[in-house]
Design a protein around this motif. Structure first.
Motif, short mmCIF file in Angstrom:
data_model
loop_
_atom_site.label_atom_id
_atom_site.label_comp_id
_atom_site.label_asym_id
_atom_site.label_seq_id
_atom_site.Cartn_x
_atom_site.Cartn_y
_atom_site.Cartn_z
N SER A 4 40.52 31.25 24.86
CA SER A 4 39.63 30.28 25.19
C SER A 4 39.82 29.83 26.94
O SER A 4 41.39 29.65 27.42
CB SER A 4 40.52 28.46 24.38
N TYR A 6 39.78 27.08 29.63
CA TYR A 6 39.30 24.93 29.41
C TYR A 6 39.50 24.87 30.52
O TYR A 6 39.14 25.60 32.06
CB TYR A 6 41.22 24.68 29.48
N GLU A 11 40.74 20.69 28.09
CA GLU A 11 39.41 20.29 26.81
C GLU A 11 39.30 21.45 26.96
O GLU A 11 38.55 21.88 28.06
CB GLU A 11 38.30 19.51 27.26
N ASP A 12 39.32 21.93 25.86
CA ASP A 12 38.76 23.45 25.21
C ASP A 12 36.72 23.44 25.66
O ASP A 12 36.18 22.56 24.57
CB ASP A 12 38.62 24.22 23.91
N ILE A 126 41.24 28.39 32.72
CA ILE A 126 40.31 27.21 33.24
C ILE A 126 39.64 28.14 34.10
O ILE A 126 38.89 28.58 34.55
CB ILE A 126 41.73 26.97 33.66
N LEU A 146 46.28 20.39 30.81
CA LEU A 146 46.57 21.44 30.28
C LEU A 146 47.86 21.87 29.44
O LEU A 146 48.35 22.65 29.27
CB LEU A 146 47.09 22.87 31.37
#
Length: 213
Positions: A4, A6, A11-12, A126, A146
């Motif tokens: 994922s 971030y 936040e995702d 990120i 994080l």
């Protein structure tokens, strides 16, 4: 493998990026890692060590005892290594500890180190970001968002980012590197590796063998 993405708030974003299997999914080669780390550590050595030998000691050259019959070792002058304050035998001399290592071995070592981190779930991606001015508080806030503030951190950017580098300089356990300066030792030494999206693409362009072919 997909991870994922971030944002700096932790936040995702809902987006995912694929980690290149030829870089982050290979069978790690421990010997290549050993050689690359050994070369890195060797390059850190100044090699300026020096001790004085017999001919370099300042002292009288008068023979202080007869050659035979004294019951002990033969001693010429006060500079003899046998005596306290004398020269040292075969002491260290200035030398260069660096040695050559093939580019393909170094590349394999870096990919092996990154693969280990990927296997351990220690890769975080990120969104690209920058600071308007150096501010340590902002950098610490990102690490807390994080959830990596309690781990040794390696943050990788595609190119030099002065403001982020200065912001992280006084943070214990934090290290900011560019993709070109990324090395096996730094990757293994970190508890978690944080990559910006552009840094991930840059690593892919540099280490992907298929693209080079």
């Amino acid at each position: 493998m997909e991870v994922s993405v971030y944002n700096i708030k932790g936040e995702d974003t809902g987006r995912k990026v694929a980690l290149n299997d030829s870089i982050f999914g290979i069978e790690p080669n421990d010997h290549a890692i050993y050689l690359d780390v050994k070369q890195f550590m060797a390059n850190q050595r100044q090699g300026t060590h020096k001790s004085k030998e017999r001919s370099e000691i300042s002292g009288s050259t008068r023979k202080i005892g007869r050659q035979k019959g004294g019951g002990g070792a033969r001693r010429g002058d006060m500079n003899s290594p046998v005596l306290v304050g004398g020269g040292r035998v075969f002491g260290p001399k200035p030398r260069d500890y660096s040695f050559k290592l093939n580019k393909k071995v170094k590349a394999l070592a870096r990919k092996s180190a990154l693969s280990y981190k990927a296997q351990n779930g220690a890769i975080v991606v990120i969104e690209d970001f920058n600071f308007e001015a150096p501010k340590t508080k902002n950098f610490i806030e990102i690490t807390k968002n994080l959830k990596v503030s309690d781990r040794k951190l390696l943050m990788v950017f595609p190119e030099a980012n002065k403001n982020v580098y200065l912001s992280a300089r006084n943070v214990k356990g934090a290290n900011v590197q560019t993709v070109s300066g990324l090395n096996t030792y730094r990757v293994l030494d970190a508890g978690v590796v944080v990559l910006t999206e552009k840094a991930l693409s840059a690593i892919d362009n540099i280490l992907d063998v298929k693209k080079e072919a």
